[in-house]
Design a protein around this motif. Structure first.
Motif, short mmCIF file in Angstrom:
data_model
loop_
_atom_site.label_atom_id
_atom_site.label_comp_id
_atom_site.label_asym_id
_atom_site.label_seq_id
_atom_site.Cartn_x
_atom_site.Cartn_y
_atom_site.Cartn_z
N MET A 1 -20.02 0.88 4.78
CA MET A 1 -18.65 0.17 4.54
C MET A 1 -17.82 0.87 5.47
O MET A 1 -17.66 1.98 5.79
N VAL A 2 -16.89 -0.12 5.61
CA VAL A 2 -15.61 0.16 6.61
C VAL A 2 -14.64 0.91 6.06
O VAL A 2 -14.11 0.77 4.81
N PRO A 3 -14.14 1.94 6.45
CA PRO A 3 -13.04 2.85 5.79
C PRO A 3 -11.64 1.90 6.08
O PRO A 3 -11.60 1.31 6.80
N PRO A 4 -10.97 2.25 4.93
CA PRO A 4 -9.66 1.50 4.85
C PRO A 4 -8.79 1.85 6.03
O PRO A 4 -8.58 2.86 6.26
N VAL A 5 -7.85 0.60 6.16
CA VAL A 5 -7.21 0.75 7.46
C VAL A 5 -5.76 1.56 6.75
O VAL A 5 -5.42 1.14 5.88
N ALA A 6 -5.13 2.33 7.69
CA ALA A 6 -4.11 3.03 7.07
C ALA A 6 -2.82 1.85 7.39
O ALA A 6 -2.65 1.38 8.60
N VAL A 7 -2.14 1.73 6.13
CA VAL A 7 -1.07 0.87 6.16
C VAL A 7 0.29 1.51 6.64
O VAL A 7 0.48 2.73 6.55
N SER A 8 1.01 0.79 7.56
CA SER A 8 2.21 1.32 8.04
C SER A 8 3.27 2.13 7.24
O SER A 8 3.43 1.07 5.94
N PRO A 9 3.94 2.87 7.27
CA PRO A 9 4.95 3.35 6.29
C PRO A 9 5.99 2.31 6.18
O PRO A 9 6.70 2.04 5.30
N LEU A 10 6.30 1.49 7.20
CA LEU A 10 7.17 0.69 7.18
C LEU A 10 6.89 -0.50 6.20
O LEU A 10 7.81 -0.94 5.23
N ILE A 11 5.73 -0.98 6.23
CA ILE A 11 4.98 -2.05 5.27
C ILE A 11 5.10 -1.46 3.96
O ILE A 11 5.65 -2.07 3.08
N LYS A 12 4.85 -0.26 3.78
CA LYS A 12 4.89 0.41 2.57
C LYS A 12 6.09 0.51 1.80
O LYS A 12 6.25 0.24 0.61
N THR A 13 7.11 0.93 2.69
CA THR A 13 8.57 1.09 2.09
C THR A 13 9.17 -0.46 1.89
O THR A 13 9.69 -0.67 0.96
N ALA A 14 8.55 -1.60 2.76
CA ALA A 14 9.08 -2.81 2.49
C ALA A 14 8.38 -3.36 1.05
O ALA A 14 9.21 -3.83 0.37
N ARG A 15 7.24 -2.98 0.91
CA ARG A 15 6.70 -3.33 -0.50
C ARG A 15 7.35 -2.82 -1.61
O ARG A 15 7.56 -3.48 -2.52
N TRP A 16 7.53 -1.65 -1.70
CA TRP A 16 8.13 -0.67 -2.60
C TRP A 16 9.62 -1.27 -2.83
O TRP A 16 10.09 -1.49 -4.04
N SER A 17 10.18 -1.34 -1.87
CA SER A 17 11.71 -2.20 -1.80
C SER A 17 11.72 -3.44 -2.38
O SER A 17 12.75 -3.80 -3.51
N ALA A 18 10.89 -4.32 -2.14
CA ALA A 18 10.75 -5.45 -2.61
C ALA A 18 10.21 -5.33 -4.28
O ALA A 18 10.86 -6.09 -5.04
N LEU A 19 9.43 -4.77 -4.72
CA LEU A 19 9.20 -4.58 -6.04
C LEU A 19 10.42 -3.90 -6.71
O LEU A 19 10.60 -4.35 -7.82
N LEU A 20 11.04 -2.82 -6.33
CA LEU A 20 12.18 -2.46 -6.83
C LEU A 20 13.44 -3.43 -7.07
O LEU A 20 14.08 -3.53 -8.15
N LEU A 21 13.62 -4.20 -6.01
CA LEU A 21 14.51 -5.12 -6.11
C LEU A 21 14.24 -6.29 -6.88
O LEU A 21 15.22 -6.67 -7.86
N GLY A 22 12.95 -6.55 -7.22
CA GLY A 22 12.50 -7.57 -7.98
C GLY A 22 12.68 -7.26 -9.51
O GLY A 22 13.19 -7.89 -10.36
#
Length: 71
Positions: A1-22
């Motif tokens: 099995m392939v190890p998970p790819v590290a997600v960019s901190p910028l993408i993580k921040t954008a996701r959380w920001s979008a969630l909180l704004l929603g």
């Protein structure tokens, strides 16, 4: 099995920001629509009472007209 790819901190921040704004937008929208819905509910309740009263009167009149000796 392939190890998970590290997600960019910028993408993580954008996701959380979008969630909180929603969540924030949803709360504001709910607070805006709630009084409108309550007023509509009150109007519908008053209309329902009037409609039920008319139906009751109509039923009484139709029963009074059907109760005759000529049957």
């Amino acid at each position: 099995m392939v190890p998970p790819v590290a997600v960019s901190p910028l993408i993580k921040t954008a996701r959380w920001s979008a969630l909180l704004l929603g969540v924030f937008y949803g709360k504001q929208r709910f607070d805006y629509l709630k009084p409108i819905a309550e007023e509509e509910r009150k109007i519908e309740e008053a209309e329902k009472k009037a409609r039920e009263e008319q139906e009751r009167i109509y039923k009484q009149l139709s029963e009074a007209n059907s109760d005759t000796i000529l049957k």
